[in-house]
Design a protein around this motif. Structure first.
Motif, PDB file in Angstrom:
ATOM      1  N   PRO A 102       0.815  -1.219   0.000  1.00 41.44           N
ATOM      2  CA  PRO A 102       0.000   0.000   0.000  1.00 41.44           C
ATOM      3  C   PRO A 102       0.847   1.267   0.000  1.00 41.44           C
ATOM      4  O   PRO A 102       1.980   1.260   0.493  1.00 41.44           O
ATOM      5  CB  PRO A 102      -0.782  -0.094   1.316  1.00 41.44           C
ATOM      6  N   SER A 103       0.296   2.329  -0.551  1.00 43.44           N
ATOM      7  CA  SER A 103       0.979   3.628  -0.557  1.00 43.44           C
ATOM      8  C   SER A 103      -0.038   4.721  -0.846  1.00 43.44           C
ATOM      9  O   SER A 103      -0.955   4.530  -1.649  1.00 43.44           O
ATOM     10  CB  SER A 103       2.047   3.656  -1.648  1.00 43.44           C
ATOM     11  N   THR A 104       0.121   5.849  -0.202  1.00 46.54           N
ATOM     12  CA  THR A 104      -0.635   7.048  -0.569  1.00 46.54           C
ATOM     13  C   THR A 104       0.318   8.077  -1.163  1.00 46.54           C
ATOM     14  O   THR A 104       0.218   8.469  -2.328  1.00 46.54           O
ATOM     15  CB  THR A 104      -1.350   7.643   0.669  1.00 46.54           C
ATOM     16  N   ARG A 105       1.293   8.523  -0.336  1.00 40.24           N
ATOM     17  CA  ARG A 105       2.188   9.616  -0.712  1.00 40.24           C
ATOM     18  C   ARG A 105       3.085   9.277  -1.900  1.00 40.24           C
ATOM     19  O   ARG A 105       3.166  10.031  -2.880  1.00 40.24           O
ATOM     20  CB  ARG A 105       3.073  10.011   0.483  1.00 40.24           C
ATOM     21  N   THR A 106       3.781   8.148  -1.807  1.00 41.80           N
ATOM     22  CA  THR A 106       4.799   7.843  -2.820  1.00 41.80           C
ATOM     23  C   THR A 106       4.145   7.606  -4.174  1.00 41.80           C
ATOM     24  O   THR A 106       4.594   8.126  -5.200  1.00 41.80           O
ATOM     25  CB  THR A 106       5.599   6.597  -2.387  1.00 41.80           C
ATOM     26  N   ARG A 107       3.096   6.843  -4.152  1.00 37.49           N
ATOM     27  CA  ARG A 107       2.438   6.510  -5.415  1.00 37.49           C
ATOM     28  C   ARG A 107       1.838   7.750  -6.077  1.00 37.49           C
ATOM     29  O   ARG A 107       2.032   7.994  -7.274  1.00 37.49           O
ATOM     30  CB  ARG A 107       1.353   5.462  -5.146  1.00 37.49           C
ATOM     31  N   ALA A 108       1.101   8.536  -5.273  1.00 38.42           N
ATOM     32  CA  ALA A 108       0.474   9.741  -5.850  1.00 38.42           C
ATOM     33  C   ALA A 108       1.537  10.710  -6.355  1.00 38.42           C
ATOM     34  O   ALA A 108       1.366  11.353  -7.399  1.00 38.42           O
ATOM     35  CB  ALA A 108      -0.412  10.407  -4.806  1.00 38.42           C
ATOM     36  N   ILE A 149       8.907   1.160  -8.569  1.00 35.38           N
ATOM     37  CA  ILE A 149       8.433  -0.119  -8.010  1.00 35.38           C
ATOM     38  C   ILE A 149       8.529  -0.112  -6.492  1.00 35.38           C
ATOM     39  O   ILE A 149       9.555   0.268  -5.927  1.00 35.38           O
ATOM     40  CB  ILE A 149       9.286  -1.300  -8.549  1.00 35.38           C
ATOM     41  N   ARG A 150       7.453  -0.553  -5.844  1.00 30.90           N
ATOM     42  CA  ARG A 150       7.480  -0.820  -4.397  1.00 30.90           C
ATOM     43  C   ARG A 150       7.241  -2.307  -4.197  1.00 30.90           C
ATOM     44  O   ARG A 150       6.276  -2.860  -4.744  1.00 30.90           O
ATOM     45  CB  ARG A 150       6.411  -0.008  -3.668  1.00 30.90           C
ATOM     46  N   ASP A 151       8.110  -2.936  -3.423  1.00 31.01           N
ATOM     47  CA  ASP A 151       7.964  -4.371  -3.194  1.00 31.01           C
ATOM     48  C   ASP A 151       8.441  -4.730  -1.787  1.00 31.01           C
ATOM     49  O   ASP A 151       9.322  -4.077  -1.245  1.00 31.01           O
ATOM     50  CB  ASP A 151       8.747  -5.173  -4.235  1.00 31.01           C
ATOM     51  N   SER A 171      15.286   0.093   1.915  1.00 29.98           N
ATOM     52  CA  SER A 171      15.637   1.317   1.212  1.00 29.98           C
ATOM     53  C   SER A 171      14.392   2.041   0.677  1.00 29.98           C
ATOM     54  O   SER A 171      13.459   1.397   0.193  1.00 29.98           O
ATOM     55  CB  SER A 171      16.544   0.920   0.036  1.00 29.98           C
ATOM     56  N   HIS A 172      14.429   3.374   0.791  1.00 30.36           N
ATOM     57  CA  HIS A 172      13.355   4.214   0.252  1.00 30.36           C
ATOM     58  C   HIS A 172      14.063   5.505  -0.184  1.00 30.36           C
ATOM     59  O   HIS A 172      13.966   6.548   0.472  1.00 30.36           O
ATOM     60  CB  HIS A 172      12.320   4.469   1.347  1.00 30.36           C
ATOM     61  N   PRO A 173      14.803   5.425  -1.301  1.00 30.57           N
ATOM     62  CA  PRO A 173      15.724   6.519  -1.622  1.00 30.57           C
ATOM     63  C   PRO A 173      15.061   7.869  -1.837  1.00 30.57           C
ATOM     64  O   PRO A 173      15.606   8.895  -1.407  1.00 30.57           O
ATOM     65  CB  PRO A 173      16.425   6.036  -2.904  1.00 30.57           C
ATOM     66  N   THR A 174      13.879   7.904  -2.478  1.00 29.61           N
ATOM     67  CA  THR A 174      13.262   9.224  -2.688  1.00 29.61           C
ATOM     68  C   THR A 174      12.750   9.807  -1.370  1.00 29.61           C
ATOM     69  O   THR A 174      12.706  11.029  -1.208  1.00 29.61           O
ATOM     70  CB  THR A 174      12.135   9.158  -3.748  1.00 29.61           C
ATOM     71  N   GLN A 175      12.408   8.931  -0.404  1.00 28.25           N
ATOM     72  CA  GLN A 175      12.039   9.432   0.929  1.00 28.25           C
ATOM     73  C   GLN A 175      13.269  10.032   1.609  1.00 28.25           C
ATOM     74  O   GLN A 175      13.194  11.103   2.229  1.00 28.25           O
ATOM     75  CB  GLN A 175      11.456   8.293   1.778  1.00 28.25           C
ATOM     76  N   GLY A 176      14.415   9.355   1.482  1.00 29.71           N
ATOM     77  CA  GLY A 176      15.649   9.899   2.066  1.00 29.71           C
ATOM     78  C   GLY A 176      15.975  11.261   1.484  1.00 29.71           C
ATOM     79  O   GLY A 176      16.381  12.186   2.198  1.00 29.71           O
ATOM     80  N   HIS A 194       7.749  13.280  10.074  1.00 29.81           N
ATOM     81  CA  HIS A 194       7.164  11.923  10.064  1.00 29.81           C
ATOM     82  C   HIS A 194       6.932  11.585   8.594  1.00 29.81           C
ATOM     83  O   HIS A 194       6.335  12.388   7.866  1.00 29.81           O
ATOM     84  CB  HIS A 194       5.843  11.907  10.842  1.00 29.81           C
ATOM     85  N   PRO A 195       7.383  10.396   8.145  1.00 29.90           N
ATOM     86  CA  PRO A 195       7.212  10.080   6.724  1.00 29.90           C
ATOM     87  C   PRO A 195       5.775   9.784   6.342  1.00 29.90           C
ATOM     88  O   PRO A 195       5.426   9.833   5.155  1.00 29.90           O
ATOM     89  CB  PRO A 195       8.078   8.823   6.539  1.00 29.90           C
ATOM     90  N   GLY A 196       4.931   9.476   7.356  1.00 29.00           N
ATOM     91  CA  GLY A 196       3.582   9.013   7.072  1.00 29.00           C
ATOM     92  C   GLY A 196       3.640   7.564   6.569  1.00 29.00           C
ATOM     93  O   GLY A 196       4.682   7.130   6.095  1.00 29.00           O
ATOM     94  N   PRO A 197       2.548   6.832   6.698  1.00 29.09           N
ATOM     95  CA  PRO A 197       1.323   7.216   7.400  1.00 29.09           C
ATOM     96  C   PRO A 197       1.547   7.285   8.910  1.00 29.09           C
ATOM     97  O   PRO A 197       2.314   6.495   9.446  1.00 29.09           O
ATOM     98  CB  PRO A 197       0.339   6.101   7.035  1.00 29.09           C
ATOM     99  N   MET A 198       0.862   8.252   9.549  1.00 25.18           N
ATOM    100  CA  MET A 198       1.020   8.446  10.995  1.00 25.18           C
ATOM    101  C   MET A 198      -0.014   7.635  11.753  1.00 25.18           C
ATOM    102  O   MET A 198      -1.143   7.498  11.298  1.00 25.18           O
ATOM    103  CB  MET A 198       0.707   9.914  11.342  1.00 25.18           C
TER     104      MET A 198
HETATM  105  N1   CP Z   1       6.243   7.746   3.332  1.00 25.00           N
HETATM  106  C1   CP Z   1       5.647   6.855   2.512  1.00 25.00           C
HETATM  107  O1   CP Z   1       6.331   6.044   1.849  1.00 25.00           O
HETATM  108  O2   CP Z   1       4.293   6.933   2.473  1.00 25.00           O
HETATM  109  P1   CP Z   1       3.338   5.982   1.606  1.00 25.00           P
HETATM  110  O3   CP Z   1       3.488   4.586   2.164  1.00 25.00           O
HETATM  111  O4   CP Z   1       1.963   6.547   1.756  1.00 25.00           O
HETATM  112  O5   CP Z   1       3.822   6.030   0.179  1.00 25.00           O
END
Ligand code: CP
Length: 321
Positions: free
Chosen positions: A63-69, A115-117, A145-150, A273-277
């Motif tokens: 699941p993803s909200t922020r990264t995917r959107a 890709i998220r896996d 790893s979550h490079p774009t979050q970093g 906070h990266p979310g989701p909180m």
């Molecule tokens: N921070 C982050 O990766 O959020 P999502 O899981 O909503 O993409």
């Protein structure tokens, strides 16, 4: 077979699976490029065409909200065609392998995959087998790893603090299972952060050999004492056996960030906070919505960073061809 590299033969970035191996100059270039996209108004007239003629596929197996959107918005705003494939609803459920999914989409002329896996190693495996012109970008890989979050965390800190060198950054919570913490540590240590602290209970701490140079605390109060940046993390229940998931109320009593506890940090400290909180578990609502919170700015910066990464990879590809 050649050892895997994210860079092409001319030293240009071809894939972005991890921040490992990216030096300070390249990180600063990506942050500068991101800031350029932050500064640009997002009205239609100002959308770029850097990805005109490219097709981007967003493949999310978690699941993803922020990264995917934000990957989707970034690609659209740069003029790409975009496919969003929810792998939880795709033919992966009929046991199609990730690689067969990639081969299928390559036949549809996809140039760039975000890709998220949940399986460690899948992204590198895909990158090793992808066609020459194709780029793979991690949208989050297992706990690794979550490079774009970093990058977006580094960008946010830079915007509020103007640099990294003298800062004390405290990351609090479930660090053991956190790809966000690993990528933040990688980005911030490469950029020369003053002190990087890990704060949490023993059972949520990473292995001793991980995060070299970081200082460790099991007391929240001591861990955030005089910190400039306090980064709160969610407990990643989905990466733990059910029996090991901490009780939410007891966790909040010891590790929840409240107004009273935040007084231990510097008065001008920012809260991330990266979310989701999970409000009331790792963070009180008064903090999440309070004046020191930069959590919403992180979300906005996520679009800018993903725009910068896509445009950087597209530019590198144009130079290759
Ligand atoms: N921070 C982050 O990766 O959020 P999502 O899981 O909503 O993409």
């Amino acid at each position: 077979m050649q050892p895997f590299s994210q860079f092409d033969g001319n030293g240009r970035l071809r894939h972005l699976i991890t921040l490992e191996g990216l030096d300070g100059d390249l990180l600063r270039e990506l942050l500068d490029r991101s800031q350029h996209y932050v500064a640009r108004p997002t009205d239609l007239a100002n959308h770029g065409r850097e990805l005109a003629g490219f097709t981007v596929a967003n493949l999310f197996a978690e699941p993803s909200t922020r990264t995917r959107a934000s990957f989707e918005l970034a690609a659209i705003r740069l003029g790409a065609d975009v496919i969003n494939l929810d792998l939880m609803l795709s033919s992966r459920l009929k046991d199609e392998s990730m690689l067969d999914t990639i081969y299928t989409l390559e036949e549809m002329q996809v140039d760039l995959f975000a890709i998220r896996d949940s399986k460690p190693g899948v992204l590198q495996y895909v990158a090793e087998h992808a066609e020459q012109q194709v780029s793979i970008v991690s949208a989050g890989e297992a706990h690794l790893s979550h490079p774009t979050q970093g990058l977006l965390d580094a960008l946010t800190i830079h915007q509020y603090k103007g640099g990294f060198r003298d800062l004390v950054v405290a990351v609090v919570g479930d660090i053991r299972h956190s790809r966000v913490a690993r990528s933040a540590w990688r980005a911030l240590t490469t950029l020369g952060v003053g002190e990087f602290r890990l704060v949490g209970p023993d059972e949520l701490m990473p292995a001793p050999e991980e995060f070299p140079g970081a200082t460790r605390f099991d007391s929240l109060e001591e861990g955030i004492d005089h910190a400039d940046v306090v980064m709160m993390l969610r407990i990643q229940n989905e990466r733990m056996e059910q029996a090991r998931v901490p009780d939410a109320d007891r966790y909040f009593e010891r590790y929840g960030l409240t107004p009273e506890r935040l007084k231990r940090a510097r008065p001008e400290a920012i809260v991330m906070h990266p979310g989701p909180m999970n409000r009331g578990v790792e963070i009180a609502s008064e903090i999440a919505d309070g004046p020191q919170s930069v959590i919403r700015r992180q979300v906005a910066n996520g679009v800018a960073v993903r725009t910068a990464v896509l445009s950087h990879l597209a530019e590198a590809r144009r130079k290759r061809s």
